[in-house]
Design a protein around this motif. Structure first.
Motif, PDB file in Angstrom:
ATOM      1  N   ASP A  21       3.622   0.448  -2.390  1.00  0.00           N
ATOM      2  CA  ASP A  21       2.929  -0.038  -3.579  1.00  0.00           C
ATOM      3  C   ASP A  21       3.522   0.600  -4.832  1.00  0.00           C
ATOM      4  O   ASP A  21       3.559  -0.031  -5.894  1.00  0.00           O
ATOM      5  N   TYR A  64       7.270  -4.489 -13.178  1.00  0.00           N
ATOM      6  CA  TYR A  64       7.908  -4.487 -14.507  1.00  0.00           C
ATOM      7  C   TYR A  64       9.212  -5.283 -14.473  1.00  0.00           C
ATOM      8  O   TYR A  64       9.480  -6.105 -15.341  1.00  0.00           O
ATOM      9  N   THR A 115      -5.524  -0.717   7.649  1.00  0.00           N
ATOM     10  CA  THR A 115      -5.944  -1.664   6.604  1.00  0.00           C
ATOM     11  C   THR A 115      -4.900  -1.736   5.516  1.00  0.00           C
ATOM     12  O   THR A 115      -4.032  -0.888   5.437  1.00  0.00           O
ATOM     13  N   LEU A 129       8.983   1.094 -16.803  1.00  0.00           N
ATOM     14  CA  LEU A 129       9.692   1.053 -15.523  1.00  0.00           C
ATOM     15  C   LEU A 129       9.530   2.326 -14.711  1.00  0.00           C
ATOM     16  O   LEU A 129       9.558   2.290 -13.476  1.00  0.00           O
ATOM     17  N   LEU A 148       2.590  10.940  -5.251  1.00  0.00           N
ATOM     18  CA  LEU A 148       2.210  10.712  -3.849  1.00  0.00           C
ATOM     19  C   LEU A 148       3.035  11.585  -2.910  1.00  0.00           C
ATOM     20  O   LEU A 148       2.520  12.127  -1.922  1.00  0.00           O
ATOM     21  N   THR A 151      -1.110   2.332   8.739  1.00  0.00           N
ATOM     22  CA  THR A 151      -2.568   2.387   8.669  1.00  0.00           C
ATOM     23  C   THR A 151      -3.120   1.015   9.001  1.00  0.00           C
ATOM     24  O   THR A 151      -2.439   0.001   8.883  1.00  0.00           O
ATOM     25  N   ARG A 211       0.856  -1.196   0.000  1.00  0.00           N
ATOM     26  CA  ARG A 211       0.000   0.000   0.000  1.00  0.00           C
ATOM     27  C   ARG A 211       0.887   1.239   0.000  1.00  0.00           C
ATOM     28  O   ARG A 211       2.018   1.203   0.492  1.00  0.00           O
ATOM     29  N   GLY A 212       0.333   2.337  -0.474  1.00  0.00           N
ATOM     30  CA  GLY A 212       1.025   3.619  -0.381  1.00  0.00           C
ATOM     31  C   GLY A 212       2.344   3.632  -1.140  1.00  0.00           C
ATOM     32  O   GLY A 212       2.442   3.108  -2.252  1.00  0.00           O
ATOM     33  N   VAL A 250       2.994 -10.957 -13.547  1.00  0.00           N
ATOM     34  CA  VAL A 250       3.077 -10.418 -12.194  1.00  0.00           C
ATOM     35  C   VAL A 250       1.815  -9.599 -11.944  1.00  0.00           C
ATOM     36  O   VAL A 250       1.418  -8.801 -12.793  1.00  0.00           O
ATOM     37  N   SER A 251       1.193  -9.817 -10.806  1.00  0.00           N
ATOM     38  CA  SER A 251      -0.015  -9.049 -10.518  1.00  0.00           C
ATOM     39  C   SER A 251       0.109  -8.314  -9.206  1.00  0.00           C
ATOM     40  O   SER A 251       0.882  -8.667  -8.328  1.00  0.00           O
ATOM     41  N   GLU A 273      -3.588  -5.889   7.119  1.00  0.00           N
ATOM     42  CA  GLU A 273      -4.145  -6.561   5.942  1.00  0.00           C
ATOM     43  C   GLU A 273      -3.047  -7.174   5.082  1.00  0.00           C
ATOM     44  O   GLU A 273      -3.262  -8.211   4.457  1.00  0.00           O
ATOM     45  N   SER A 304      -5.088  -7.828  -4.725  1.00  0.00           N
ATOM     46  CA  SER A 304      -6.277  -7.096  -4.295  1.00  0.00           C
ATOM     47  C   SER A 304      -6.596  -7.587  -2.893  1.00  0.00           C
ATOM     48  O   SER A 304      -7.318  -8.569  -2.726  1.00  0.00           O
ATOM     49  N   PRO A 305      -6.045  -6.927  -1.847  1.00  0.00           N
ATOM     50  CA  PRO A 305      -6.202  -7.470  -0.498  1.00  0.00           C
ATOM     51  C   PRO A 305      -7.654  -7.775  -0.106  1.00  0.00           C
ATOM     52  O   PRO A 305      -7.916  -8.771   0.570  1.00  0.00           O
TER      53      PRO A 305
END
Lengths: 360, 360
Positions: A73, A81, A360, A235, A245, A358, A69-70, A91-92, A124, A95-96
């Motif tokens: 992520d 990549y 979650t 990349l 962010l 956080t 996350r954040g 590679v995926s 999570e 989705s928690p």
């Protein structure tokens, strides 16, 4: 002024208490200044890390799932990549909620899970790793804390050893995470990253840190705006997300990253309405596409700046292998976020309402 | 006024030439009004589609890779959750540049690829499908055009039969794509979607279309802003992305979707700076998390609206299975985009600088 402050920040030990008279963001600046050493430390453990990864993955890998996350992520997006190119398997991005809220029992046989969290505390992320392992996955944790719940949940822990992070906006952890993904990827196959080439990175980061002026100019360009779009492809896309962010966390500017390909599908309409766009590019297979989008944006009158070691760029970083360019681009973004926060009266060390972990 | 225009638009055949005196967005409104019939048409082919999908996938599936851009990618994001729950295998969103620009030879043995494109013309999507198939993937194309290059590249074509789309912002195609993902998913396993339950969807969409007033109220809330964040979790996350894109395409408002979990990592700082936030929720495992984020946003003074059949919502849609909620949420977003465009003097039928097919 920001240049002085940064030098002051880096001379100040990161553990020192806040003192009156220091410029806002001195903790963030000090942590940014640690990056060359932290990256060199990680590089010194390269062969240990790649050996451990090779032992863990064995044969028969069908794919990799990344969980983060954040900022972590965004590092994982760079990693996605790298890992596709190195492992030659899909590679995926996990989705928690599929696991933690909908409680679907997904079969992870043949998969590697790489979970990324500075603190290793986010519940999570830990739960996804536990569920994936019990459903057949092998798991690597990328974390700063070897005693964290995440470290306990994974089979292999790659310690970032980035040191305590006291500033709310993550800096040194993110660049360490991106480099860790490059090192992990190199365990799967040749990604053109010799020890000699990789070994130049700490000095290149130091070179960028020693030259904040172009980022301060960019901050001046953005100072009147409450919006920012960043753009890249391949990349550098995860780096573009991290730049957005970082600016958002430190200044409350609403910032978001787009793939150059996605920008053409709708978001380009917003650019004609005065949305500033910062494009990131590096010489290689994706640079023509980014240049093409920048030209289209400029034809539409959008306020656009180009970053990277490419022709006609407004801010650059040392040229090297594209796989390490996200590290340098992210450092440029940190400088931009820090300078913009100072210019607009924000203290990036403790933005309103953000916490390091956080729930979650 | 928008209500009248919508009725007028839907009475006007979609193929009719533009005439002076019509309100902006009449083509978009007319295409929105087709949705109940288009969805009913797709539902009538449910068993044909699920039979074809079952024959194609056989056994031994290790994962699914989705390939799409723009609105189709938002539908695919909804599909990623559905397919993980139904197939109980990881699902990833493809990174086209890995294949088309970096030209990595990824091994797709055991994978299903689902490629989504209204026109079926986008060259990079077609190229990814061709490369994946030659590397072992089975491939499904979701497209309106059965004679398109994408249809030719896939083994199984699920025709959306949504009819020609003349408005630049895709509407009827997107809701058909989301429903198609639900139908394809139901071929993998029981997702609680009986024919009887699914059969209610067209009437529910018609019910939403007949009641645009709450969306017009939302448009009034947004009329002074050049930014919008949408928030959701799980199945509705792709719908939140589509609502944001629809508003962005039609009005040039800079809009972006966040997972409720990601919003806490940084973007929540922007919300304190006056960023309007529209949260989507549906009764089920994710609603508590969205309610929690909405409460946190309101404590910070953010201007927040809640959509969905949940307590204290500002705009709702008929309650039904969560797996179909994205369709209803997207229709609400279309109404919002149309009303906001009209209110702010934009013509959503031809936003500046957008084209239906992009080259990458």
């Amino acid at each position: 002024m920001p240049r002085q402050a940064q030098a002051q920040g880096s001379a100040q030990p990161p553990g020192a208490p806040a003192q009156a008279g220091f410029l806002p963001g001195r903790i963030m600046a000090a942590e940014m200044a640690e990056q060359p050493d932290r990256l060199a430390g990680l590089l010194s453990r390269r062969h240990e890390i790649t050996g451990q990864v090779r032992s863990l993955i064995g044969t028969g890998l069908v794919g990799t799932v990344l969980v983060a996350r954040g900022s972590s992520d965004n590092a994982a997006t760079c990693g996605a990549y790298m890992l596709q190119m190195a492992s030659r398997r899909p590679v995926s991005s996990g989705s928690p909620s599929v696991h933690t809220l909908y409680r679907t029992n997904v079969d992870f046989s043949g998969y590697l899970v790489v979970a990324v969290s500075q603190s290793g505390q986010t519940p999570e992320i830990v739960e996804v790793v536990e569920r994936a392992r019990s459903a057949g996955a092998r798991a690597i944790a990328l974390t700063n804390d070897l005693d964290s719940p995440l470290a306990g949940a994974a089979e292999l822990v790659v310690g970032l050893e980035a040191g305590e992070e006291r500033s709310i906006p993550a800096t040194k952890t993110v660049t360490s995470q991106i480099l860790a993904f490059a090192l992990i990827s190199s365990a799967f196959g040749d990604i053109g990253l010799s020890d000699q080439v990789a070994g130049r990175l700490p000095a290149q980061v130091a070179q960028v840190l020693a030259d904040p002026a172009p980022a301060e100019d960019l901050a001046g360009w953005l100072a009147g705006s409450d919006r920012l779009a960043t753009v890249a492809r391949g990349l550098l896309y995860g780096a573009a997300a991290e730049v957005a962010l970082k600016v958002e966390e430190t200044t409350s500017v609403f910032a978001h990253a787009f793939s150059a390909a996605d920008l053409r599908h709708g978001p380009i309409a917003a650019a004609s309405g005065g949305l500033p766009v910062l494009a990131l590019a590096h010489p290689g297979p994706t640079s023509a596409d980014v240049a093409d989008v920048v030209a289209a944006l400029r034809r539409r009158g959008a306020s656009t700046r180009l970053a990277g070691p490419v022709p006609a760029s407004d801010i650059t970083w040392p040229e090297g292998p594209e796989i390490l360019a996200p590290v340098l681009a992210v450092v440029r973004g940190q400088q931009l976020a820090l300078a913009l926060a100072r210019l607009t009266g924000h203290n990036p060390d403790s933005p309103s309402g953000l916490t390091k972990v956080t729930a979650t």
